[in-house]
Enzyme design. Structure first.
Site, PDB file in Angstrom:
ATOM      1  N   ASP A  40       0.896  -1.150   0.000  1.00  0.00           N
ATOM      2  CA  ASP A  40       0.000   0.000   0.000  1.00  0.00           C
ATOM      3  C   ASP A  40       0.936   1.201   0.000  1.00  0.00           C
ATOM      4  O   ASP A  40       1.533   1.526   1.020  1.00  0.00           O
ATOM      5  CB  ASP A  40      -0.893   0.006   1.248  1.00  0.00           C
ATOM      6  CG  ASP A  40      -1.887   1.163   1.248  1.00  0.00           C
ATOM      7  OD1 ASP A  40      -1.597   2.190   0.607  1.00  0.00           O
ATOM      8  OD2 ASP A  40      -2.940   1.051   1.886  1.00  0.00           O
ATOM      9  N   HIS A  41       1.100   1.847  -1.163  1.00  0.00           N
ATOM     10  CA  HIS A  41       2.168   2.839  -1.282  1.00  0.00           C
ATOM     11  C   HIS A  41       1.984   4.018  -0.339  1.00  0.00           C
ATOM     12  O   HIS A  41       2.949   4.720  -0.023  1.00  0.00           O
ATOM     13  CB  HIS A  41       2.308   3.327  -2.732  1.00  0.00           C
ATOM     14  CG  HIS A  41       1.162   4.155  -3.219  1.00  0.00           C
ATOM     15  ND1 HIS A  41       0.044   3.598  -3.800  1.00  0.00           N
ATOM     16  CD2 HIS A  41       0.979   5.491  -3.239  1.00  0.00           C
ATOM     17  CE1 HIS A  41      -0.791   4.563  -4.140  1.00  0.00           C
ATOM     18  NE2 HIS A  41      -0.248   5.723  -3.814  1.00  0.00           N
ATOM     19  N   HIS A  74      -6.109   2.259   1.459  1.00  0.00           N
ATOM     20  CA  HIS A  74      -5.427   3.449   1.969  1.00  0.00           C
ATOM     21  C   HIS A  74      -6.104   4.037   3.212  1.00  0.00           C
ATOM     22  O   HIS A  74      -5.459   4.283   4.234  1.00  0.00           O
ATOM     23  CB  HIS A  74      -5.372   4.532   0.886  1.00  0.00           C
ATOM     24  CG  HIS A  74      -4.763   4.079  -0.401  1.00  0.00           C
ATOM     25  ND1 HIS A  74      -3.700   3.206  -0.462  1.00  0.00           N
ATOM     26  CD2 HIS A  74      -5.060   4.382  -1.687  1.00  0.00           C
ATOM     27  CE1 HIS A  74      -3.375   2.995  -1.721  1.00  0.00           C
ATOM     28  NE2 HIS A  74      -4.185   3.681  -2.485  1.00  0.00           N
TER      29      HIS A  74
END
Length: 504
Positions: free
Chosen positions: A176-177, A239
Site C-alpha cells: 500500500d504505497h 489506503h
C-alpha cells in the site's frame, strides 16, 4: 549497505514499472543499497530484446539526471524475458535465466518476485514458481504484491490461500504505497513521541477525526478499471482504513512489525460493522458531473473514455466509522475521498473538544461571536508535508476577545524533493525483510469485511447520479452527514474559489 538480490518483475513493461519501480531501483543504486550484486528480470507478453528493455529503463530514469556511465551501468543489470504467465515452458526459461544471473552476479539465492499485474494471475504465477523450481533453498524468496488484493473478501481469501500454499506470511509483502509516504509514517512519531498529544488522544478530548483523500484529476484513462472498482474499493478498503488503524491503534509494546500489526488489527476488528440501514445513515456516495473551476471546464464521469453512459459507479465516498473500544467510544472517524474535487490533497484533521466553560463568552457576545474556534491538529500528507495546530489567542487591543492562531510547519521543497519516494522505501523494506509498512492478511481480511457490507447495501439501490459538479468538494449529502452531528468539514478549499467567483 549493499543488498544482493534478483528482482523478477511480472508486468515489467507496464506503467507502474516504468513510473515507479525502475526510478526507485535507480535511487537505491545511487545510494549504494544496490551495487554490483543485483539483477532485474522484466517479464511481459511483448517480444522485447534485452537492448530495447534497457533503453526503456534508461528513459524512465532520465528525470533523475544520471550520468551516461551511471545509466549504462545500471541498465546493464536488466534482462527481459517474453513471458506468458499460463505457459509452463516459459517458467522453465525463467528458471534457466534466474539461475544464470544468480551465479553471474553472486546473488546468494536471494529472490524477490514483484507481481505488478492483475490479481487473477497471482495464483497461477506463484504455483508455477514452486512447481518449476524457481524458488531457491539457499537464500530468501519474497513476494511483493500490488493492490487490489482481491475484489471482495471471498476472492481475497481464495487468493490468499493460493499464495500461502507457496509463500509463508512473513515472505508476503502486500504494497500500500501510502504506507511508504513520509507523513503517514510520521503519524506514529507525532503520537508516540509527544506526550502533549498522546495524553489527549482519546474520547475525553477529541470530538472527531477527519480523513480526506482529495483528487483534482478525473479517472483519465482508467475508466475501464474504475468501472469495476469505484472509490470505495479503490481508496477506502486499503489506503483510508490503513490510516484509520494508524490513528486509532494503542501504543505498541515495541515499534516492530509484529507489535504494530497486532495493534492495527485490533482497531480494524473494533470498527463497527454496519447493517444495510446503518450504511444508509452513515455512508454516502457521489459521481461527478461536468463542471467549471477557475475557467477550466471538466467533462462528466459518464463522458470519460471506457465509462458506461448510464454508469452508477461512485467516484466519491464519504462516511463515518465508529470504533467500539474504550479509547474511541462515541468519536466519529469521518472519511471522504473523490475524483475531480477542488484541490489535490491528503490531510488528517484531529478536531479537539471545546473547553467545558467559555469564560470569554461575554466578550464574544459583544462582538457577535457564538463559540470559540476549535483546536485542530492537521497532518498534511500531500502535496505539502507537515502539520499545524490551531489555537486560540488574545486579539490585539482592548478586552479579551479570543482569535484563532495557527502554529504551522511545512517541509521545504528542498527537503521533500530529496526525501525517498514511497516505492523506494518500500522496496528497500522488502529487501531487508521488514514488513512494518506493508499490509498483513489479517488487516486485508478485516478491511474487506467492512467494505463488503457497504458495497452490498449500496448494490440494493440505484443512486441518483451525477450529484456533484466537477471542481467541488463533493455532493451535498457529504456535508449533511456531518451536520447531523453538528460537525463540519475542517477543510473546505472550495470556499476560497466561491468567494472569488471562480466556482459556482
Amino acid at each position: 549497505m549493499e543488498q544482493a538480490a534478483l528482482f523478477t518483475i511480472f508486468g515489467g513493461t507496464g506503467d507502474l514499472a516504468k513510473r515507479k519501480l525502475y526510478p526507485s531501483l535507480f535511487r537505491l543504486y545511487k545510494k549504494g543499497s544496490l551495487a554490483k550484486h543485483f539483477a532485474v528480470i522484466g517479464t511481459a507478453r511483448r517480444p522485447w530484446s534485452d537492448d530495447h528493455y534497457r533503453e526503456i529503463v534508461r528513459d524512465t530514469i532520465k528525470d533523475l539526471h544520471p550520468t551516461k556511465e551511471e545509466a549504462e551501468e545500471f541498465s546493464n543489470h536488466f534482462y527481459y524475458l517474453s513471458h506468458n504467465v499460463n505457459d509452463t515452458k516459459h517458467y522453465d526459461q525463467l528458471k534457466e535465466l534466474s539461475d544464470r544471473l544468480d551465479e553471474e552476479y553472486q546473488l546468494e539465492g536471494n529472490r524477490l518476485f514483484y507481481l505488478a499485474m492483475a490479481p487473477q494471475f497471482f495464483g497461477t504465477i506463484v504455483n508455477h514458481l514452486k512447481s518449476q523450481g524457481i524458488l531457491t533453498e539457499t537464500g530468501y524468496n519474497r513476494l511483493v504484491i500490488e493492490k487490489p488484493f482481491g475484489f471482495d473478501y471471498d476472492s481475497a481469501d481464495e487468493l490468499n490461500e493460493q499464495i500461502r500454499n507457496v509463500f509463508p506470511e512473513e515472505a508476503i509483502f502486500r504494497i500500500d504505497h501510502y504506507l511508504g509516504k513520509e507523513m503517514i509514517q510520521n503519524i506514529s512519531v507525532i503520537r508516540f513521541a509527544n506526550n502533549i498529544f498522546e495524553s489527549l488522544w482519546n474520547n475525553r478530548y477529541i470530538e472527531n477525526i477527519q480523513i480526506t483523500f482529495s483528487e483534482a484529476l478525473g479517472v483519465e484513462d482508467r475508466g475501464g478499471y474504475y468501472e469495476n472498482s469505484g472509490a470505495l474499493k479503490d481508496m477506502v478498503q486499503n489506503h483510508i482504513l490503513q490510516v484509520v488503524s494508524l490513528l486509532a491503534m494503542e501504543v505498541p509494546t515495541s515499534f516492530s512489525n509484529k507489535s504494530l500489526r497486532e495493534e492495527k488489527v485490533k482497531v480494524l476488528q473494533a470498527i463497527r460493522r454496519y447493517d444495510e440501514e446503518e450504511v444508509a445513515q452513515n455512508f454516502v456516495r457521489g459521481q461527478y458531473a461536468a463542471g467549471k473551476l477557475d475557467d477550466k471546464e471538466f467533462a462528466a464521469y459518464r463522458d470519460e473514455p471506457n465509462v458506461a453512459e448510464d454508469s452508477t459507479m461512485e467516484t466519491f465516498v464519504a462516511g463515518k466509522f465508529m470504533i467500539d473500544n474504550f479509547r474511541w467510544a462515541d468519536v466519529p472517524f469521518y472519511i471522504r475521498t473523490g475524483k475531480r474535487m477542488t484541490e489535490k490533497g491528503t490531510r488528517i484533521n484531529i478536531v479537539f473538544k471545546q473547553v467545558p466553560v467559555n469564560v470569554f463568552n461575554f466578550e464574544q457576545e459583544e462582538t457577535g461571536g457564538k463559540e470559540l474556534p476549535q483546536n485542530i491538529l492537521t497532518i498534511y500528507i500531500q502535496p505539502t508535508e507537515g502539520f499545524s495546530l490551531s489555537l486560540n489567542g488574545k486579539q490585539i487591543g482592548q478586552g479579551f476577545n479570543p482569535e484563532p492562531v495557527k502554529l504551522d510547519f511545512r517541509q521545504s521543497e528542498e527537503v521533500t524533493g530529496n526525501s525517498p519516494e514511497a516505492y523506494e522505501k518500500l522496496l528497500l523494506d522488502a529487501l531487508n525483510g521488514d514488513g512494518t509498512n506493508f499490509s498483513h492478511w489479517d488487516e486485508v481480511a478485516n478491511s474487506w469485511e467492512i467494505v463488503d457490507r457497504i458495497r452490498k447495501a449500496w448494490d440494493q439501490t440505484t443512486p441518483e447520479f451525477p450529484n456533484y459538479a466537477a471542481g467541488t468538494m463533493g455532493p451535498d449529502c457529504a456535508f449533511e452527514l456531518l451536520a447531523k452531528n453538528d460537525h463540519e468539514w475542517a477543510w473546505q478549499p472550495d470556499q476560497w474559489y466561491r468567494e472569488r467567483g471562480k466556482l459556482d
